[in-house]
Scaffold this active site. Structure first.
Site, PDB file in Angstrom:
ATOM      1  N   ASP A  12      53.292  -7.195-106.459  1.00 42.93           N
ATOM      2  CA  ASP A  12      51.994  -7.757-106.825  1.00 42.93           C
ATOM      3  C   ASP A  12      50.855  -6.880-106.305  1.00 42.93           C
ATOM      4  O   ASP A  12      50.951  -6.321-105.207  1.00 42.93           O
ATOM      5  CB  ASP A  12      51.884  -9.168-106.234  1.00 42.93           C
ATOM      6  CG  ASP A  12      50.784  -9.977-106.888  1.00 42.93           C
ATOM      7  OD1 ASP A  12      50.251  -9.551-107.932  1.00 42.93           O
ATOM      8  OD2 ASP A  12      50.439 -11.046-106.351  1.00 42.93           O
ATOM      9  N   ASN A  60      54.046 -12.856-118.448  1.00 41.54           N
ATOM     10  CA  ASN A  60      53.087 -11.740-118.520  1.00 41.54           C
ATOM     11  C   ASN A  60      52.591 -11.429-119.930  1.00 41.54           C
ATOM     12  O   ASN A  60      51.642 -10.661-120.105  1.00 41.54           O
ATOM     13  CB  ASN A  60      53.679 -10.468-117.904  1.00 41.54           C
ATOM     14  CG  ASN A  60      53.704 -10.473-116.394  1.00 41.54           C
ATOM     15  OD1 ASN A  60      54.540  -9.808-115.781  1.00 41.54           O
ATOM     16  ND2 ASN A  60      52.817 -11.234-115.763  1.00 41.54           N
ATOM     17  N   ARG A 169      57.344  -9.763-101.129  1.00 40.29           N
ATOM     18  CA  ARG A 169      56.245  -9.874-102.091  1.00 40.29           C
ATOM     19  C   ARG A 169      54.981  -9.280-101.477  1.00 40.29           C
ATOM     20  O   ARG A 169      54.547  -9.688-100.399  1.00 40.29           O
ATOM     21  CB  ARG A 169      55.986 -11.322-102.494  1.00 40.29           C
ATOM     22  CG  ARG A 169      54.778 -11.421-103.434  1.00 40.29           C
ATOM     23  CD  ARG A 169      54.587 -12.771-104.067  1.00 40.29           C
ATOM     24  NE  ARG A 169      53.494 -12.684-105.054  1.00 40.29           N
ATOM     25  CZ  ARG A 169      53.395 -13.410-106.147  1.00 40.29           C
ATOM     26  NH1 ARG A 169      54.326 -14.308-106.427  1.00 40.29           N
ATOM     27  NH2 ARG A 169      52.394 -13.248-106.978  1.00 40.29           N
ATOM     28  N   ARG A 175      54.186 -17.067-103.051  1.00 47.08           N
ATOM     29  CA  ARG A 175      54.862 -17.867-104.074  1.00 47.08           C
ATOM     30  C   ARG A 175      55.910 -17.007-104.762  1.00 47.08           C
ATOM     31  O   ARG A 175      55.858 -15.780-104.692  1.00 47.08           O
ATOM     32  CB  ARG A 175      53.859 -18.429-105.086  1.00 47.08           C
ATOM     33  CG  ARG A 175      52.940 -17.394-105.718  1.00 47.08           C
ATOM     34  CD  ARG A 175      51.949 -18.048-106.677  1.00 47.08           C
ATOM     35  NE  ARG A 175      51.056 -17.072-107.290  1.00 47.08           N
ATOM     36  CZ  ARG A 175      49.733 -17.037-107.104  1.00 47.08           C
ATOM     37  NH1 ARG A 175      49.148 -17.933-106.325  1.00 47.08           N
ATOM     38  NH2 ARG A 175      49.000 -16.137-107.718  1.00 47.08           N
ATOM     39  N   GLU A 188      65.761 -14.397 -97.018  1.00 50.29           N
ATOM     40  CA  GLU A 188      64.646 -14.323 -96.076  1.00 50.29           C
ATOM     41  C   GLU A 188      63.426 -13.835 -96.865  1.00 50.29           C
ATOM     42  O   GLU A 188      63.510 -12.840 -97.591  1.00 50.29           O
ATOM     43  CB  GLU A 188      64.958 -13.341 -94.944  1.00 50.29           C
ATOM     44  CG  GLU A 188      66.199 -13.673 -94.146  1.00 50.29           C
ATOM     45  CD  GLU A 188      66.061 -14.947 -93.323  1.00 50.29           C
ATOM     46  OE1 GLU A 188      64.960 -15.168 -92.761  1.00 50.29           O
ATOM     47  OE2 GLU A 188      67.039 -15.716 -93.245  1.00 50.29           O
TER      48      GLU A 188
END
Length: 221
Positions: A12, A60, A169, A175, A188
């Site tokens: 991201d 997307n 992320r 999220r 994890e």
């Protein structure tokens, strides 16, 4: 010490990184591809057998057409240019997602890439393209005749593959965004404020070290 078999990435922040540099979102995506390349190289160095990158989600398609066109052109150009290097490094490319909805030229490029790299054994690189976990689960349910966890998992895109031990992320959001919902049940989770183009091998090494020291009970004590 925990053995690390599979790391998944939600990459991201490419668009925001481009804007932050007073350039376009597409410039950020271009830099994001360079980061993928570096992280695959680092993963080979760190002896991680499997890595998965969330490239393009089933949601997307809501993005501007210009950006979508650029993203798929980037995928096609990258594999056309880098295929010899990918093969020489022993990288096996897998595609996770509903490729039927992709254009003919992209499908051809992906099919050719997976075919040319299928015998490689140094590292498996999964690219989640037109991927959505809810759709994957529905698809697997429809294909499973006798419903057990084992039978169900045989019909996931990740069949015969170990689930991610770690999800990373970037971008500051905490999220999962419809990514590998089944496979991440005991992973994890590491959320970083860094935008994806700024993520590097030092960040990856720190997370690996944390993971190896963590206590994983899987419901036990």
């Amino acid at each position: 010490m925990n053995k690390l078999n599979h790391v998944a990435f939600i990459m991201d922040g490419n668009g925001r990184w481009g804007k932050k540099k007073n350039k376009s979102r597409n410039y950020g995506h271009l830099k994001g591809v360079e980061t993928v390349k570096k992280i695959v190289t680092s993963s080979i160095k760190f002896k991680i057998p499997i890595v998965t990158f969330f490239v393009f989600s089933s949601e997307n398609w809501k993005r501007p057409k210009k950006e979508i066109t650029f993203l798929f052109k980037l995928i096609k150009t990258y594999f056309s240019r880098e295929i010899k290097s990918i093969i020489s490094q022993g990288i096996k490319i897998n595609i996770l997602g509903d490729v039927k909805k992709l254009s003919k030229d992209i499908k051809f490029t992906l099919k050719k890439t997976t075919k040319l790299t299928k015998e490689n054994k140094k590292i498996i690189v999964n690219l989640a393209i037109n991927y959505g976990a809810k759709n994957e689960i529905l698809r697997a349910l429809k294909k499973t005749k006798k419903l057990t966890i084992k039978n169900f998992e045989k019909n996931l895109y990740t069949k015969n593959m170990l689930n991610p031990d770690v999800l990373i992320r970037t971008g500051g959001h905490q999220r999962l965004s419809n990514f590998m919902l089944w496979q991440l049940a005991y992973s994890e989770l590491y959320f970083l404020n860094k935008l994806w183009p700024d993520f590097n091998s030092v960040d990856l090494r720190k997370i690996i070290n944390k993971f190896k020291k963590s206590k994983r009970n899987f419901g036990a004590l």
